[in-house]
Design a protein around this motif. Sequence first.
Motif, PDB file in Angstrom:
ATOM      1  N   ARG A 171       0.840  -1.205   0.000  1.00  0.00           N
ATOM      2  CA  ARG A 171       0.000   0.000   0.000  1.00  0.00           C
ATOM      3  C   ARG A 171       0.873   1.252   0.000  1.00  0.00           C
ATOM      4  NH1 ARG A 171      -4.026   0.612   4.956  1.00  0.00           N
ATOM      5  NH2 ARG A 171      -2.012   0.545   6.002  1.00  0.00           N
ATOM      6  N   ASP A 225      -3.237  -0.891  -2.978  1.00  0.00           N
ATOM      7  CA  ASP A 225      -4.112  -0.810  -1.809  1.00  0.00           C
ATOM      8  C   ASP A 225      -5.336  -1.659  -2.103  1.00  0.00           C
ATOM      9  OD1 ASP A 225      -5.933  -0.173   0.177  1.00  0.00           O
ATOM     10  OD2 ASP A 225      -5.640   1.991   0.041  1.00  0.00           O
ATOM     11  N   THR A 261      -8.066  -2.010  -0.729  1.00  0.00           N
ATOM     12  CA  THR A 261      -9.373  -1.395  -0.488  1.00  0.00           C
ATOM     13  C   THR A 261      -9.771  -0.422  -1.590  1.00  0.00           C
ATOM     14  OG1 THR A 261      -8.552   0.507   0.787  1.00  0.00           O
ATOM     15  CG2 THR A 261      -8.927  -1.538   1.990  1.00  0.00           C
ATOM     16  N   ASP A 262      -8.908  -0.271  -2.600  1.00  0.00           N
ATOM     17  CA  ASP A 262      -9.111   0.726  -3.654  1.00  0.00           C
ATOM     18  C   ASP A 262      -9.050   0.042  -5.020  1.00  0.00           C
ATOM     19  OD1 ASP A 262      -8.744   2.716  -5.616  1.00  0.00           O
ATOM     20  OD2 ASP A 262      -7.706   4.040  -4.227  1.00  0.00           O
ATOM     21  N   GLU A 263     -10.188  -0.048  -5.697  1.00  0.00           N
ATOM     22  CA  GLU A 263     -10.231  -0.733  -6.992  1.00  0.00           C
ATOM     23  C   GLU A 263      -9.324  -0.065  -8.019  1.00  0.00           C
ATOM     24  OE1 GLU A 263     -14.147  -1.399  -8.491  1.00  0.00           O
ATOM     25  OE2 GLU A 263     -14.861  -2.344  -6.643  1.00  0.00           O
ATOM     26  N   SER A 271      -6.507   1.499  -7.414  1.00  0.00           N
ATOM     27  CA  SER A 271      -5.137   1.126  -7.081  1.00  0.00           C
ATOM     28  C   SER A 271      -4.834  -0.288  -7.561  1.00  0.00           C
ATOM     29  CB  SER A 271      -4.928   1.218  -5.562  1.00  0.00           C
ATOM     30  OG  SER A 271      -3.666   0.721  -5.186  1.00  0.00           O
ATOM     31  N   GLU A 321     -13.326  -4.740   4.666  1.00  0.00           N
ATOM     32  CA  GLU A 321     -12.805  -4.029   3.497  1.00  0.00           C
ATOM     33  C   GLU A 321     -11.461  -4.595   3.063  1.00  0.00           C
ATOM     34  OE1 GLU A 321     -13.534  -1.792   1.268  1.00  0.00           O
ATOM     35  OE2 GLU A 321     -15.558  -1.327   1.941  1.00  0.00           O
TER      36      GLU A 321
END
Length: 238
Positions: free
Chosen positions: A36, A61, A63-65, A67, A116
Motif C-alpha cells: 500500500r 491498496d 481497499t481501492d479498486e 489502485s 474491506e
Amino acid sequence: MAETRIALVTGANRGIGLEIVRQLSRAGLMAVLASRDVAKGREAAAELASEGLEPPVVALDVTDEGSIRAAVDEVLGVFGRIDVLVNNAGVLHEGQTPDVSKVLQLSPAMALATYETNTLGPLRTMQAVVPIMQKGGYGRVVNLSSGAGQLAEMGSGFPAYRMSKAALNALTRVTAAELGAAPIKVNAMCPGWVRTDMGGPDATRSVEQGAETAVWLATLPDTGPTGGFFRDKAPIAW
C-alpha cells in the motif's frame, strides 16, 4: 526451458508477505512485491536485494479498486501476465487482547473496516487477476486466512477478524467451485500464530514457517488440490 511464473503478493512489505516474496523468489518465480505504501515496499525490496533477490515493487491498496487496476496494469505492462496471486494483505483492528474485543461491544464501523481489507480486498484482486489467469490457461490463488476463521473450532474474541476470515474461507470455496475444472487453483491457508507486527513477539511460529504453506500452494502441480483449507501443507477443517 520452463517459463518463469509471475506472482503478485499483496501486503508484502513486511511479515509473512515479505517472507512469501523471499521464498517464491528463491524458488525461481518473479515475485512482485505489492505494498500500500510504495516507499515501504521499496525499503523491503532493498532488504531482499542484499540477499541477491530483486523483486519488482508496485503500489497496491486492496481497499481501492483503482489502485488494484493500476498495479495489475503495471505488472501486465512489464511481464504480460500474472500466474500467481497471493492475497496476504490483512488487518487486525481489534488489537491482540481478546478480552477487549467482544461481539456486544464491536463497532459495526470496525467490522466494516476489517471486511474491506480481509474479505473484500481478496474479492477485488481476484476479480482483477483471475480473468488474466483464464486467458493464460494457468493460475494459482492463495488466500491467507486464519484458524480464527474456522467454524469447526470457532471461539470468542476478535469477532470482526474472525468473521472476516470465515467470509474469506467462503469466498475461497465459492470461487474454486465456480472455476471448477479450470487450470486455476484457489485455496486458503492458515499460517498459524506467527511472530509479526500483527501476531506479536510471543507468537509460537517464525515467518519462515508461516509462509511455507502459502508458497507450496502458490506452486502446486496440475494434480494439486483446489477449494481447500490448509495448515503445514495438510488439510484442516473449515
